[in-house]
Design a protein around this motif. Sequence first.
Motif, PDB file in Angstrom:
ATOM      1  N   MET A   1       0.843  -1.170   0.000  1.00 10.68           N
ATOM      2  CA  MET A   1       0.000   0.000   0.000  1.00 10.68           C
ATOM      3  C   MET A   1       0.891   1.237   0.000  1.00 10.68           C
ATOM      4  SD  MET A   1      -2.709   1.118   2.929  1.00 10.68           S
ATOM      5  CE  MET A   1      -1.720   1.393   4.362  1.00 10.68           C
ATOM      6  N   ALA A   2       0.929   1.930  -1.090  1.00 13.34           N
ATOM      7  CA  ALA A   2       1.757   3.122  -1.186  1.00 13.34           C
ATOM      8  C   ALA A   2       0.985   4.318  -0.649  1.00 13.34           C
ATOM      9  CB  ALA A   2       2.159   3.353  -2.631  1.00 13.34           C
ATOM     10  N   ARG A   3       1.619   5.061   0.215  1.00 15.60           N
ATOM     11  CA  ARG A   3       1.069   6.320   0.684  1.00 15.60           C
ATOM     12  C   ARG A   3       2.231   7.287   0.791  1.00 15.60           C
ATOM     13  NH1 ARG A   3       4.358   6.247   4.391  1.00 15.60           N
ATOM     14  NH2 ARG A   3       4.062   5.786   6.554  1.00 15.60           N
ATOM     15  N   HIS A   4       2.008   8.471   0.298  1.00 10.08           N
ATOM     16  CA  HIS A   4       3.047   9.481   0.360  1.00 10.08           C
ATOM     17  C   HIS A   4       2.583  10.574   1.298  1.00 10.08           C
ATOM     18  CE1 HIS A   4       4.935   7.410  -2.912  1.00 10.08           C
ATOM     19  NE2 HIS A   4       3.930   7.655  -3.718  1.00 10.08           N
ATOM     20  N   LEU A   5       3.497  11.054   2.106  1.00 11.39           N
ATOM     21  CA  LEU A   5       3.176  12.151   3.006  1.00 11.39           C
ATOM     22  C   LEU A   5       3.190  13.461   2.222  1.00 11.39           C
ATOM     23  CD1 LEU A   5       5.422  10.997   5.984  1.00 11.39           C
ATOM     24  CD2 LEU A   5       2.963  10.624   5.683  1.00 11.39           C
ATOM     25  N   GLU A   6       2.429  14.411   2.664  1.00 10.53           N
ATOM     26  CA  GLU A   6       2.302  15.689   1.973  1.00 10.53           C
ATOM     27  C   GLU A   6       3.334  16.686   2.487  1.00 10.53           C
ATOM     28  OE1 GLU A   6       0.115  16.334  -0.512  1.00 10.53           O
ATOM     29  OE2 GLU A   6      -0.544  14.245  -0.390  1.00 10.53           O
ATOM     30  N   ALA A   7       3.744  17.601   1.605  1.00  5.60           N
ATOM     31  CA  ALA A   7       4.603  18.707   2.022  1.00  5.60           C
ATOM     32  C   ALA A   7       3.895  19.452   3.151  1.00  5.60           C
ATOM     33  CB  ALA A   7       4.875  19.635   0.847  1.00  5.60           C
ATOM     34  N   GLY A   8       4.654  19.843   4.151  1.00  7.23           N
ATOM     35  CA  GLY A   8       4.082  20.525   5.307  1.00  7.23           C
ATOM     36  C   GLY A   8       3.785  19.597   6.465  1.00  7.23           C
ATOM     37  N   ALA A   9       3.737  18.278   6.197  1.00  4.08           N
ATOM     38  CA  ALA A   9       3.484  17.321   7.281  1.00  4.08           C
ATOM     39  C   ALA A   9       4.643  17.383   8.279  1.00  4.08           C
ATOM     40  CB  ALA A   9       3.344  15.904   6.720  1.00  4.08           C
ATOM     41  N   ILE A  10       4.324  17.152   9.548  1.00  3.83           N
ATOM     42  CA  ILE A  10       5.320  17.163  10.616  1.00  3.83           C
ATOM     43  C   ILE A  10       5.563  15.712  11.054  1.00  3.83           C
ATOM     44  CG2 ILE A  10       5.926  18.043  12.902  1.00  3.83           C
ATOM     45  CD1 ILE A  10       5.480  20.243  10.760  1.00  3.83           C
ATOM     46  N   ASP A  28       9.921   5.914   1.445  1.00  4.00           N
ATOM     47  CA  ASP A  28      10.043   7.164   0.704  1.00  4.00           C
ATOM     48  C   ASP A  28      11.034   8.080   1.408  1.00  4.00           C
ATOM     49  OD1 ASP A  28       8.150   6.678  -1.352  1.00  4.00           O
ATOM     50  OD2 ASP A  28       6.537   7.064   0.059  1.00  4.00           O
ATOM     51  N   VAL A  29      11.714   8.902   0.613  1.00  4.56           N
ATOM     52  CA  VAL A  29      12.674   9.865   1.146  1.00  4.56           C
ATOM     53  C   VAL A  29      12.165  11.264   0.832  1.00  4.56           C
ATOM     54  CG1 VAL A  29      15.056  10.682   1.091  1.00  4.56           C
ATOM     55  CG2 VAL A  29      14.579   8.241   0.840  1.00  4.56           C
ATOM     56  N   TYR A  30      12.229  12.129   1.837  1.00  2.00           N
ATOM     57  CA  TYR A  30      11.744  13.499   1.725  1.00  2.00           C
ATOM     58  C   TYR A  30      12.841  14.482   2.108  1.00  2.00           C
ATOM     59  CZ  TYR A  30       7.213  11.170   1.909  1.00  2.00           C
ATOM     60  OH  TYR A  30       6.147  10.343   1.654  1.00  2.00           O
ATOM     61  N   PHE A  83      10.542   6.331  15.917  1.00  2.99           N
ATOM     62  CA  PHE A  83       9.174   5.984  15.548  1.00  2.99           C
ATOM     63  C   PHE A  83       8.309   7.236  15.655  1.00  2.99           C
ATOM     64  CE2 PHE A  83      11.091   2.112  17.111  1.00  2.99           C
ATOM     65  CZ  PHE A  83      10.682   1.167  16.190  1.00  2.99           C
ATOM     66  N   SER A  84       7.371   7.364  14.742  1.00  2.00           N
ATOM     67  CA  SER A  84       6.433   8.484  14.777  1.00  2.00           C
ATOM     68  C   SER A  84       5.066   7.977  14.321  1.00  2.00           C
ATOM     69  CB  SER A  84       6.906   9.617  13.866  1.00  2.00           C
ATOM     70  OG  SER A  84       6.772   9.238  12.507  1.00  2.00           O
ATOM     71  N   ARG A  85       4.076   8.833  14.389  1.00  2.91           N
ATOM     72  CA  ARG A  85       2.734   8.456  13.894  1.00  2.91           C
ATOM     73  C   ARG A  85       2.791   8.069  12.427  1.00  2.91           C
ATOM     74  NH1 ARG A  85       2.188  12.850  16.932  1.00  2.91           N
ATOM     75  NH2 ARG A  85       2.225  14.271  15.144  1.00  2.91           N
ATOM     76  N   GLU A  86       3.735   8.667  11.675  1.00  4.51           N
ATOM     77  CA  GLU A  86       3.869   8.398  10.244  1.00  4.51           C
ATOM     78  C   GLU A  86       4.614   7.095   9.966  1.00  4.51           C
ATOM     79  OE1 GLU A  86       2.983  12.288  11.320  1.00  4.51           O
ATOM     80  OE2 GLU A  86       4.843  11.256  11.801  1.00  4.51           O
ATOM     81  N   GLY A  87       5.207   6.509  10.986  1.00  3.23           N
ATOM     82  CA  GLY A  87       5.931   5.254  10.846  1.00  3.23           C
ATOM     83  C   GLY A  87       7.375   5.387  11.272  1.00  3.23           C
TER      84      GLY A  87
END
Length: 124
Positions: A1-10, A28-30, A83-87
């Motif tokens: 399941m691919a999900r990308h975080l949005e710009a501005g996400a903390i 993914d790398v940001y 670890f964070s809410r985003e993984g």
Amino acid sequence: MARHLEAGAIVADKYKLIERLGGGGMGDVYRAEHMLAGRLVALKVLRADFADNEDLTRRFFMEAQAVNKIRHPNIVDVIDAGFSREGPYVVMECLEGTSLAQALSRLGDKVRWLTPGEPTEVDV
């Protein structure tokens, strides 16, 4: 399941995502900014469908530990991990320049791929 975080996400309450740089098999790398220090970093987040897999999460962090053990000027430094809410995430120094794909594309026919078992010289 691919999900990308949005710009501005903390991420981890301290890294603000600026843009997605790319992705691979594990995540993914940001480009991100440490919000207190103002430092630009590269932040890698483990894919959401791998985050609950203990073995893959362990391997994700082992990669970061291995990079820090090498300590070579041609290899990025790992600055933070956790670890964070985003993984699960790993934070590295952010380097500017050409990606490997761009460099290979620019070289075109000048690149010669080695066959398995073919001897080669390696500069270390």
